[in-house]
Motif scaffolding. Structure first.
Motif, PDB file in Angstrom:
ATOM      1  N   UNK A 129       0.841  -1.199   0.000  1.00 48.47           N
ATOM      2  CA  UNK A 129       0.000   0.000   0.000  1.00 48.47           C
ATOM      3  C   UNK A 129       0.879   1.253   0.000  1.00 48.47           C
ATOM      4  N   UNK A 130       0.616   2.137  -0.932  1.00 49.73           N
ATOM      5  CA  UNK A 130       1.288   3.426  -0.979  1.00 49.73           C
ATOM      6  C   UNK A 130       0.271   4.513  -0.639  1.00 49.73           C
ATOM      7  N   UNK A 131       0.757   5.599  -0.031  1.00 55.71           N
ATOM      8  CA  UNK A 131      -0.135   6.692   0.350  1.00 55.71           C
ATOM      9  C   UNK A 131       0.478   8.019  -0.085  1.00 55.71           C
ATOM     10  N   UNK A 132      -0.382   8.913  -0.530  1.00 55.57           N
ATOM     11  CA  UNK A 132       0.077  10.249  -0.857  1.00 55.57           C
ATOM     12  C   UNK A 132      -1.049  11.253  -0.644  1.00 55.57           C
ATOM     13  N   UNK A 133      -0.663  12.516  -0.630  1.00 58.37           N
ATOM     14  CA  UNK A 133      -1.652  13.588  -0.546  1.00 58.37           C
ATOM     15  C   UNK A 133      -1.279  14.670  -1.544  1.00 58.37           C
ATOM     16  N   UNK A 134      -2.276  15.422  -1.987  1.00 59.87           N
ATOM     17  CA  UNK A 134      -2.004  16.522  -2.894  1.00 59.87           C
ATOM     18  C   UNK A 134      -2.963  17.677  -2.619  1.00 59.87           C
ATOM     19  N   UNK A 135      -2.625  18.833  -3.184  1.00 54.68           N
ATOM     20  CA  UNK A 135      -3.458  20.034  -3.051  1.00 54.68           C
ATOM     21  C   UNK A 135      -4.343  20.145  -4.277  1.00 54.68           C
ATOM     22  N   UNK A 136      -5.641  20.285  -4.072  1.00 52.99           N
ATOM     23  CA  UNK A 136      -6.556  20.443  -5.190  1.00 52.99           C
ATOM     24  C   UNK A 136      -7.310  21.760  -5.065  1.00 52.99           C
ATOM     25  N   UNK A 137      -7.576  22.426  -6.184  1.00 51.83           N
ATOM     26  CA  UNK A 137      -8.272  23.718  -6.120  1.00 51.83           C
ATOM     27  C   UNK A 137      -9.711  23.561  -5.641  1.00 51.83           C
ATOM     28  N   UNK A 138     -10.261  24.678  -5.173  1.00 54.87           N
ATOM     29  CA  UNK A 138     -11.611  24.670  -4.625  1.00 54.87           C
ATOM     30  C   UNK A 138     -12.675  24.818  -5.707  1.00 54.87           C
ATOM     31  N   UNK A 139     -12.390  25.637  -6.720  1.00 57.34           N
ATOM     32  CA  UNK A 139     -13.380  25.948  -7.745  1.00 57.34           C
ATOM     33  C   UNK A 139     -13.418  27.441  -7.993  1.00 57.34           C
ATOM     34  N   UNK A 140     -14.604  28.029  -7.944  1.00 52.72           N
ATOM     35  CA  UNK A 140     -14.761  29.472  -8.086  1.00 52.72           C
ATOM     36  C   UNK A 140     -14.524  30.130  -6.733  1.00 52.72           C
ATOM     37  N   UNK A 141     -13.627  31.101  -6.692  1.00 54.53           N
ATOM     38  CA  UNK A 141     -13.374  31.846  -5.460  1.00 54.53           C
ATOM     39  C   UNK A 141     -13.492  33.340  -5.786  1.00 54.53           C
ATOM     40  N   UNK A 142     -13.761  34.140  -4.749  1.00 53.53           N
ATOM     41  CA  UNK A 142     -14.011  35.562  -4.962  1.00 53.53           C
ATOM     42  C   UNK A 142     -13.181  36.405  -4.019  1.00 53.53           C
ATOM     43  N   UNK A 143     -12.905  37.637  -4.436  1.00 52.02           N
ATOM     44  CA  UNK A 143     -12.185  38.593  -3.610  1.00 52.02           C
ATOM     45  C   UNK A 143     -12.921  39.919  -3.579  1.00 52.02           C
ATOM     46  N   UNK A 144     -13.035  40.486  -2.389  1.00 47.31           N
ATOM     47  CA  UNK A 144     -13.670  41.789  -2.202  1.00 47.31           C
ATOM     48  C   UNK A 144     -12.622  42.687  -1.557  1.00 47.31           C
ATOM     49  N   UNK A 145     -12.216  43.742  -2.259  1.00 48.42           N
ATOM     50  CA  UNK A 145     -11.024  44.486  -1.840  1.00 48.42           C
ATOM     51  C   UNK A 145     -11.352  45.947  -1.524  1.00 48.42           C
ATOM     52  N   UNK A 146     -10.509  46.595  -0.695  1.00 49.01           N
ATOM     53  CA  UNK A 146     -10.785  47.932  -0.194  1.00 49.01           C
ATOM     54  C   UNK A 146     -10.195  49.026  -1.069  1.00 49.01           C
ATOM     55  N   UNK A 147     -10.542  50.274  -0.729  1.00 46.26           N
ATOM     56  CA  UNK A 147     -10.079  51.414  -1.526  1.00 46.26           C
ATOM     57  C   UNK A 147      -8.626  51.773  -1.263  1.00 46.26           C
ATOM     58  N   UNK A 148      -8.071  51.400  -0.096  1.00 48.84           N
ATOM     59  CA  UNK A 148      -6.790  51.995   0.282  1.00 48.84           C
ATOM     60  C   UNK A 148      -5.591  51.400  -0.454  1.00 48.84           C
ATOM     61  N   UNK A 149      -5.732  50.191  -0.990  1.00 53.09           N
ATOM     62  CA  UNK A 149      -4.663  49.607  -1.819  1.00 53.09           C
ATOM     63  C   UNK A 149      -5.299  48.998  -3.068  1.00 53.09           C
ATOM     64  N   UNK A 150      -5.713  49.827  -4.014  1.00 56.50           N
ATOM     65  CA  UNK A 150      -6.473  49.316  -5.159  1.00 56.50           C
ATOM     66  C   UNK A 150      -5.683  48.404  -6.088  1.00 56.50           C
ATOM     67  N   UNK A 151      -4.365  48.496  -6.076  1.00 53.93           N
ATOM     68  CA  UNK A 151      -3.550  47.601  -6.907  1.00 53.93           C
ATOM     69  C   UNK A 151      -3.026  46.425  -6.092  1.00 53.93           C
ATOM     70  N   UNK A 152      -2.524  46.686  -4.884  1.00 49.93           N
ATOM     71  CA  UNK A 152      -1.823  45.651  -4.134  1.00 49.93           C
ATOM     72  C   UNK A 152      -2.733  44.579  -3.551  1.00 49.93           C
ATOM     73  N   UNK A 153      -3.821  44.974  -2.892  1.00 48.55           N
ATOM     74  CA  UNK A 153      -4.620  43.967  -2.191  1.00 48.55           C
ATOM     75  C   UNK A 153      -5.242  42.950  -3.146  1.00 48.55           C
ATOM     76  N   UNK A 154      -5.783  43.347  -4.318  1.00 47.64           N
ATOM     77  CA  UNK A 154      -6.208  42.295  -5.248  1.00 47.64           C
ATOM     78  C   UNK A 154      -5.078  41.331  -5.619  1.00 47.64           C
TER      79      UNK A 154
END
Length: 495
Positions: A129-154
């Motif tokens: 028996x061999x075992x492993x794990x991996x990272x899989x994406x979630x799907x659709x994700x969203x970001x809601x960002x503030x006015x104070x860093x309009x370029x950096x925070x996104x």
């Protein structure tokens, strides 16, 4: 007048409803931005959902190649992006360039996603028996960002989310959306398939639609604590993974042995840079001893008088305007409240008029002395160019003051004493700590986040925590029995 559209499935999508975007240096409307209703927001989510299967199956190395090209395009177009930030937010061009560079660092980190997504493998965990794990994406994700860093925070959010195999819907601040839109268009130019990155502009209706959409599996948010808490509660109730970064009241402790000249100079930038509109801004200086406080206040007052304040897109300035007239009035209300509460207003930035920009939303640097913990200007996040000085008798008193505050985003200590610094960094209940570093913002390969009511959720922003937030772990155990083996039924729990 220019109108910014939404970006959905790689195409510009207009809207009947629009919102004005104001240049805070002049008070004039710079452009209009589309205001998404629920149907438009759902259209963006549907585009992201449709694009997910193919993008999930794209090898991480190919996703990284898009990020490499994106990084190069950001650097090539930096001047244009910075001008948009300055025009709509009001921060100086030098400050806007610094913001963009920190955002690009997160793109660089996302370029390493093939290494970051490597799983774990164990051979022969049981007979054959061999075992492993991996990272899989979630799907659709969203970001809601503030006015104070309009370029950096996104850029804290979607580069890593997309590099991990997710698709994304961004809802930037409607106060200064042009930079976020320009950056997203560069990502499409870098070769990202249609639908993987989508941008919807607007206000509450767009946010509520993202919170309710079952296709959206995770939401990242940066903003005020009341809104962060509400988004966290509602998102979690709808079964989403949520990280919601909230407000701050960041303290700088100044010990008697500190280099006062260095402390005063760095506090000026930490308190008044970007007109104090930073969640990591130092808004409280905690001085140990009256002598320390007197010397620091005297030094700061002279430096505040020399601040160069003007229209953000003028080079060589220290500070620009506040982002909107409403926010300026809110900050002025805090200053009036501090005066009424009995604090000493050593430097008064009210009534500032910049020649040629008389309609801009300017407030000069303000400095309060003899502030007490009971005052509203101490308890609440002002988010403006206001620094409060609190006097205490010892480092222990200073630490207790900070630990008792509801926020725990950032803090720093000015000292030459290594023992004091170690005690402070070990015992302070704050997520990001600096020693003689007033803005201890982690680099891109660490993670950003506060404690207490400055963060709702278990994982911080960007860095290693971003990989954990935007993926889920799958564990696989596999056995290929030999042809001569006969498997017997086993009724005990496997061991």
């Amino acid at each position: 007048m220019e109108q910014l559209s939404h970006l959905i499935n790689g195409e510009a999508v207009g809207s009947e409803r629009t919102l004005p975007v104001t240049n805070p240096s002049t008070g004039a409307v710079a452009r209009q931005v589309a205001d998404a209703d629920a149907a438009t927001t759902r259209q963006a989510v549907a585009a992201a959902q449709a694009a997910f299967p193919a993008w999930r199956d794209t090898p991480p190395a190919k996703r990284a190649q898009v990020m490499y090209r994106f990084k190069q395009l950001l650097e090539t177009n930096a001047e244009r992006i910075v001008q948009l930030v300055s025009e709509e937010h009001g921060k100086t061009v030098e400050d806007a360039m610094g913001e963009l560079k920190r955002g690009i660092e997160n793109v660089e980190y996302a370029c390493g996603v093939p290494e970051l997504l490597k799983g774990e493998y164990s051979h022969n965990t049981g007979p054959g028996i061999d075992a492993w794990s991996n990272h899989q994406p979630l799907g659709v994700v969203a970001g809601i960002t503030p006015f104070n860093f309009p370029a950096m925070v996104p850029l804290w959010m979607y580069p890593m989310a997309i590099a991990c195999g997710n698709t994304f819907v961004l809802k930037p601040s409607e106060k200064d959306p042009a930079a976020a839109m320009a950056v997203a268009e560069l990502l499409m130019e870098a070769g990202l398939p249609k639908g993987v990155m989508n941008v919807v502009h607007g206000g509450r209706e767009a946010v509520e639609t993202l919170l309710e959409a079952p296709e959206v599996k995770a939401i990242s948010f940066v903003g005020s604590t009341p809104v962060a808490e509400a988004i966290y509660a509602r998102g979690c109730a709808n079964g989403k993974r949520v990280q919601a970064l909230g407000g701050a009241k960041n303290h700088a402790v100044v010990l008697p042995d500190a280099d006062l000249d260095n402390a005063a100079n760095t506090l000026m930038g930490a308190a008044y840079g970007s007109a104090g509109e930073r969640c990591m801004a130092i808004s409280v200086a905690v001085c140990v001893g009256d002598s320390t406080a007197n010397r620091l206040v005297e030094s700061l007052k002279g430096k505040i008088d020399e601040l160069k304040i003007g229209a953000g897109n003028t080079k060589g300035l220290d500070m620009g305007p506040l982002v909107t007239a409403e926010h300026r009035d809110k900050v002025l209300g805090y200053i009036e409240d501090g005066v009424a509460a009995g604090a000493s207003l050593v430097a008064d930035g009210r009534g500032l008029k910049v020649p040629g920009f008389e309609d801009g939303y300017f407030v000069g640097g303000c400095l309060f002395d003899h502030v007490t913990p009971q005052m509203r200007i101490y308890q609440e996040e002002i988010f403006g160019p206001v620094l409060c000085v609190v006097r205490v008798n010892s480092l222990d008193d200073a630490m207790q003051l900070i630990n008792d505050h509801e926020y725990g985003n950032g803090t720093c200590l000015f000292t030459r004493d290594g023992e004091a610094a170690r005690r402070f960094t070990d015992g302070i209940e704050v997520g990001m700590v600096g020693v003689n570093v007033p803005l201890p913002v982690p680099v891109a390969y660490h993670s950003f986040g506060g404690w207490k009511r400055s963060l709702f959720g278990d994982l911080h922003a960007y860095g290693p925590d971003a990989v954990r937030f935007y993926t889920r772990r799958k564990a696989v155990s596999q056995r290929w029995p030999s042809s001569y083996e006969t498997t017997q039924a086993e009724f005990n729990f496997p061991s």
